[in-house]
Write a protein that holds these residues in place. Structure first.
Motif, PDB file in Angstrom:
ATOM      1  N   THR A 102      55.410  12.645 102.002  1.00  0.00           N
ATOM      2  CA  THR A 102      54.473  13.926 101.262  1.00  0.00           C
ATOM      3  C   THR A 102      54.490  14.773 102.376  1.00  0.00           C
ATOM      4  O   THR A 102      54.301  16.103 102.254  1.00  0.00           O
ATOM      5  CB  THR A 102      53.279  13.330 100.785  1.00  0.00           C
ATOM      6  OG1 THR A 102      52.604  12.805 101.847  1.00  0.00           O
ATOM      7  CG2 THR A 102      53.450  12.467  99.717  1.00  0.00           C
ATOM      8  N   GLY A 103      54.752  14.441 103.645  1.00  0.00           N
ATOM      9  CA  GLY A 103      54.333  15.333 104.757  1.00  0.00           C
ATOM     10  C   GLY A 103      53.103  15.964 105.007  1.00  0.00           C
ATOM     11  O   GLY A 103      52.752  16.906 105.816  1.00  0.00           O
ATOM     12  N   ARG A 104      52.079  14.862 104.549  1.00  0.00           N
ATOM     13  CA  ARG A 104      50.824  15.125 104.881  1.00  0.00           C
ATOM     14  C   ARG A 104      50.037  13.957 105.431  1.00  0.00           C
ATOM     15  O   ARG A 104      50.488  12.784 105.092  1.00  0.00           O
ATOM     16  CB  ARG A 104      49.810  15.834 103.730  1.00  0.00           C
ATOM     17  CG  ARG A 104      49.987  15.181 102.577  1.00  0.00           C
ATOM     18  CD  ARG A 104      49.315  16.037 101.142  1.00  0.00           C
ATOM     19  NE  ARG A 104      49.510  17.297 101.190  1.00  0.00           N
ATOM     20  CZ  ARG A 104      50.616  17.919 100.731  1.00  0.00           C
ATOM     21  NH1 ARG A 104      51.366  16.911  99.811  1.00  0.00           N
ATOM     22  NH2 ARG A 104      50.835  18.946 100.852  1.00  0.00           N
ATOM     23  N   PRO A 105      48.766  14.105 105.956  1.00  0.00           N
ATOM     24  CA  PRO A 105      48.376  12.751 106.480  1.00  0.00           C
ATOM     25  C   PRO A 105      47.739  11.809 105.466  1.00  0.00           C
ATOM     26  O   PRO A 105      47.584  10.498 105.531  1.00  0.00           O
ATOM     27  CB  PRO A 105      47.084  13.269 107.442  1.00  0.00           C
ATOM     28  CG  PRO A 105      47.330  14.635 107.660  1.00  0.00           C
ATOM     29  CD  PRO A 105      48.051  15.187 106.487  1.00  0.00           C
ATOM     30  N   ASP A 106      47.275  12.346 104.094  1.00  0.00           N
ATOM     31  CA  ASP A 106      46.819  11.460 103.255  1.00  0.00           C
ATOM     32  C   ASP A 106      46.941  12.112 101.951  1.00  0.00           C
ATOM     33  O   ASP A 106      47.237  13.241 101.866  1.00  0.00           O
ATOM     34  CB  ASP A 106      45.238  11.344 103.474  1.00  0.00           C
ATOM     35  CG  ASP A 106      44.754   9.846 103.083  1.00  0.00           C
ATOM     36  OD1 ASP A 106      45.015   9.452 101.729  1.00  0.00           O
ATOM     37  OD2 ASP A 106      44.409   9.009 104.116  1.00  0.00           O
ATOM     38  N   ALA A 107      46.261  11.545 100.867  1.00  0.00           N
ATOM     39  CA  ALA A 107      46.445  11.814  99.480  1.00  0.00           C
ATOM     40  C   ALA A 107      45.494  13.292  99.263  1.00  0.00           C
ATOM     41  O   ALA A 107      45.009  13.196  98.114  1.00  0.00           O
ATOM     42  CB  ALA A 107      46.293  10.711  98.447  1.00  0.00           C
ATOM     43  N   ILE A 108      45.258  14.108  99.934  1.00  0.00           N
ATOM     44  CA  ILE A 108      44.497  15.408  99.401  1.00  0.00           C
ATOM     45  C   ILE A 108      44.773  16.524 100.396  1.00  0.00           C
ATOM     46  O   ILE A 108      45.506  16.632 101.537  1.00  0.00           O
ATOM     47  CB  ILE A 108      43.120  14.862  99.908  1.00  0.00           C
ATOM     48  CG1 ILE A 108      42.041  16.107  99.600  1.00  0.00           C
ATOM     49  CG2 ILE A 108      42.997  14.651 101.325  1.00  0.00           C
ATOM     50  CD1 ILE A 108      41.929  16.043  97.971  1.00  0.00           C
ATOM     51  N   LEU A 109      44.700  17.762  99.817  1.00  0.00           N
ATOM     52  CA  LEU A 109      45.208  18.998 100.224  1.00  0.00           C
ATOM     53  C   LEU A 109      43.920  19.916  99.987  1.00  0.00           C
ATOM     54  O   LEU A 109      43.522  20.078  98.756  1.00  0.00           O
ATOM     55  CB  LEU A 109      46.462  19.511  99.731  1.00  0.00           C
ATOM     56  CG  LEU A 109      46.859  20.947 100.260  1.00  0.00           C
ATOM     57  CD1 LEU A 109      47.319  21.064 101.868  1.00  0.00           C
ATOM     58  CD2 LEU A 109      48.108  21.308  99.610  1.00  0.00           C
ATOM     59  N   THR A 110      43.221  20.373 101.018  1.00  0.00           N
ATOM     60  CA  THR A 110      42.450  21.618 100.720  1.00  0.00           C
ATOM     61  C   THR A 110      42.226  22.704 101.411  1.00  0.00           C
ATOM     62  O   THR A 110      43.062  22.706 102.391  1.00  0.00           O
ATOM     63  CB  THR A 110      40.897  20.661 101.388  1.00  0.00           C
ATOM     64  OG1 THR A 110      40.841  20.624 102.578  1.00  0.00           O
ATOM     65  CG2 THR A 110      40.739  19.438 100.404  1.00  0.00           C
ATOM     66  N   GLY A 111      41.584  23.680 100.905  1.00  0.00           N
ATOM     67  CA  GLY A 111      41.787  25.045 101.502  1.00  0.00           C
ATOM     68  C   GLY A 111      41.087  26.029 100.815  1.00  0.00           C
ATOM     69  O   GLY A 111      40.450  25.873  99.731  1.00  0.00           O
ATOM     70  N   THR A 112      41.041  27.403 101.128  1.00  0.00           N
ATOM     71  CA  THR A 112      40.559  28.504 100.508  1.00  0.00           C
ATOM     72  C   THR A 112      41.453  29.498 100.177  1.00  0.00           C
ATOM     73  O   THR A 112      42.867  29.315 100.453  1.00  0.00           O
ATOM     74  CB  THR A 112      39.649  29.193 101.616  1.00  0.00           C
ATOM     75  OG1 THR A 112      40.386  29.703 102.687  1.00  0.00           O
ATOM     76  CG2 THR A 112      38.537  28.290 101.831  1.00  0.00           C
ATOM     77  N   GLY A 113      41.475  30.357  99.009  1.00  0.00           N
ATOM     78  CA  GLY A 113      42.083  31.329  98.423  1.00  0.00           C
ATOM     79  C   GLY A 113      41.452  32.062  97.404  1.00  0.00           C
ATOM     80  O   GLY A 113      40.402  32.038  97.230  1.00  0.00           O
ATOM     81  N   SER A 114      42.316  32.442  96.465  1.00  0.00           N
ATOM     82  CA  SER A 114      41.747  33.320  95.267  1.00  0.00           C
ATOM     83  C   SER A 114      42.455  33.152  94.199  1.00  0.00           C
ATOM     84  O   SER A 114      43.682  32.683  93.957  1.00  0.00           O
ATOM     85  CB  SER A 114      41.841  34.704  95.695  1.00  0.00           C
ATOM     86  OG  SER A 114      43.131  35.273  95.781  1.00  0.00           O
ATOM     87  N   ILE A 115      41.786  33.225  92.982  1.00  0.00           N
ATOM     88  CA  ILE A 115      42.411  33.049  91.728  1.00  0.00           C
ATOM     89  C   ILE A 115      42.376  34.594  90.868  1.00  0.00           C
ATOM     90  O   ILE A 115      40.967  34.928  90.764  1.00  0.00           O
ATOM     91  CB  ILE A 115      41.790  31.910  90.778  1.00  0.00           C
ATOM     92  CG1 ILE A 115      42.149  30.803  91.553  1.00  0.00           C
ATOM     93  CG2 ILE A 115      42.346  32.009  89.598  1.00  0.00           C
ATOM     94  CD1 ILE A 115      41.381  29.537  90.784  1.00  0.00           C
ATOM     95  N   LEU A 116      43.196  35.233  90.834  1.00  0.00           N
ATOM     96  CA  LEU A 116      43.270  36.690  90.423  1.00  0.00           C
ATOM     97  C   LEU A 116      41.904  37.299  91.177  1.00  0.00           C
ATOM     98  O   LEU A 116      41.097  38.204  90.558  1.00  0.00           O
ATOM     99  CB  LEU A 116      42.836  36.736  88.954  1.00  0.00           C
ATOM    100  CG  LEU A 116      44.029  35.931  87.843  1.00  0.00           C
ATOM    101  CD1 LEU A 116      43.582  36.243  86.365  1.00  0.00           C
ATOM    102  CD2 LEU A 116      45.190  36.614  88.237  1.00  0.00           C
ATOM    103  N   GLY A 117      42.137  37.403  92.491  1.00  0.00           N
ATOM    104  CA  GLY A 117      41.027  38.103  93.101  1.00  0.00           C
ATOM    105  C   GLY A 117      39.806  37.426  93.297  1.00  0.00           C
ATOM    106  O   GLY A 117      39.026  37.922  94.261  1.00  0.00           O
ATOM    107  N   LEU A 118      39.404  36.339  92.783  1.00  0.00           N
ATOM    108  CA  LEU A 118      38.097  35.790  92.886  1.00  0.00           C
ATOM    109  C   LEU A 118      38.399  34.630  93.965  1.00  0.00           C
ATOM    110  O   LEU A 118      39.204  33.730  93.859  1.00  0.00           O
ATOM    111  CB  LEU A 118      37.816  35.182  91.650  1.00  0.00           C
ATOM    112  CG  LEU A 118      37.396  35.937  90.414  1.00  0.00           C
ATOM    113  CD1 LEU A 118      37.098  35.111  89.160  1.00  0.00           C
ATOM    114  CD2 LEU A 118      36.027  36.939  90.809  1.00  0.00           C
ATOM    115  N   PRO A 119      37.570  34.853  95.114  1.00  0.00           N
ATOM    116  CA  PRO A 119      37.848  33.654  96.203  1.00  0.00           C
ATOM    117  C   PRO A 119      37.122  32.263  95.692  1.00  0.00           C
ATOM    118  O   PRO A 119      36.228  32.173  95.098  1.00  0.00           O
ATOM    119  CB  PRO A 119      36.744  34.191  97.101  1.00  0.00           C
ATOM    120  CG  PRO A 119      35.703  34.904  96.618  1.00  0.00           C
ATOM    121  CD  PRO A 119      36.449  35.790  95.338  1.00  0.00           C
ATOM    122  N   VAL A 120      37.790  31.284  96.027  1.00  0.00           N
ATOM    123  CA  VAL A 120      37.536  29.851  95.672  1.00  0.00           C
ATOM    124  C   VAL A 120      37.873  28.863  96.626  1.00  0.00           C
ATOM    125  O   VAL A 120      38.628  29.244  97.641  1.00  0.00           O
ATOM    126  CB  VAL A 120      38.302  29.418  94.409  1.00  0.00           C
ATOM    127  CG1 VAL A 120      37.685  30.305  93.188  1.00  0.00           C
ATOM    128  CG2 VAL A 120      39.982  29.316  94.696  1.00  0.00           C
TER     129      VAL A 120
END
Length: 299
Positions: A102-120
């Protein structure tokens, strides 16, 4: 007859280790072969039967968030083997193989971003990593993401895909059920919404903890959702189960979840929902993009 066999056209077979790209995917539901470009254009939903194929965590982020908005939070915590667990294979070897895959340390990916301009703030479980099993790292990353959302004042969206708690970490993995539940209380204290998206499959300790305590629980069509698997339940109670038992549509009918939403509608649905819950208007979808198809439950 010999000449007929000689001139008969044969379909070329892809050789192991060949550089030839894999252009087709067989739908596990209708068994039809679908051109990968068509499958990608429909967000990995079969255009012939609407079956929702499983998505790798990185692709899920691309499906949900505005392009270029994702800033990763996870990846700095790595799993260990405090129990020196070994069955048919050492736990450290299982972890190493999953990390390479998978190229990641474990079974989870987290972060910040936006959905149609709304921050989440977003957390996505990756079923490709040991069946999305929940160990101490998964619990830690989800807890950190929820607390980060509370700190910066954004809604928290979690995409669940898991076979349950990771047995190789024993009680350490079971403790994550309580840990994540407590961390999510920080969102409640700030009056911030928490939305959970249940995908196929969401089972075990994940279902029994953070995945099903959200303010709004939505699921993808046909997703298997439950604590124990249907075969285990049927063998335990020695009774036949209702048709569609533990599928998303069955749970919606019985009030266990709030809605079943086609993946192609997720961004617009979440933007509208979060806009109402946060009293902020989302941006309009880009005019050049066609409207996503309406959600249809698979037969």
């Amino acid at each position: 007859m010999a000449l007929d066999r000689f001139f008969r056209r044969r379909r070329p077979q892809q050789q192991a280790g060949s550089d030839m790209p894999d252009l087709w995917t067989q739908c596990p539901a209708c068994k039809e072969s679908v051109y990968n470009r068509d499958l990608e254009a429909s967000l990995w939903v079969c255009p012939k039967c609407s079956h929702h194929l499983r998505l790798e965590a990185g692709r899920r982020v691309e499906v949900l968030l505005d392009e270029g908005s994702f800033v990763q939070l996870s990846g700095r915590v790595h799993p260990t083997d405090p129990l020196n667990f070994q069955d048919t294979e050492a736990y450290v070897d299982r972890l190493s193989r999953a990390q390479k895959k998978t190229g990641r340390p474990d079974a989870i990916l987290t972060g910040t971003g936006s959905i149609l301009g709304l921050p989440v703030t977003l957390a996505v479980m990756d079923f490709a990593f040991s069946g999305g099993s929940m160990g101490s790292v998964v619990g830690e990353e989800i807890s950190r993401a929820a607390e980060h959302a509370a700190e910066i004042g954004t809604p928290f969206v979690l995409v669940a895909a898991s076979g349950g708690a990771r047995m190789q970490e024993s009680a350490l993995s079971l403790m994550q059920m309580a840990k994540t539940t407590v961390a999510l209380e920080s969102l409640t204290a700030r009056g911030l919404p928490y939305v959970s998206i249940l995908t196929d499959p969401t089972t075990g300790g994940v279902t029994a903890s953070f995945a099903t305590i959200a303010d709004v629980i939505m699921a993808e069509p046909g997703a298997l959702i439950g604590f124990a698997g249907p075969r285990v339940i049927q063998q335990t109670i020695r009774q036949s189960l209702p048709e569609g038992f533990q599928r998303a549509e069955f749970l919606l009918e019985h009030g266990m979840i709030d809605d079943v939403v086609d993946r192609r509608n997720h961004r617009n649905f979440l933007a509208g929902l979060l806009g109402v819950l946060t009293r902020r208007a989302p941006d309009a979808p880009p005019a050049e993009q066609p409207a996503p198809p309406s959600a249809e439950a698979p037969a």
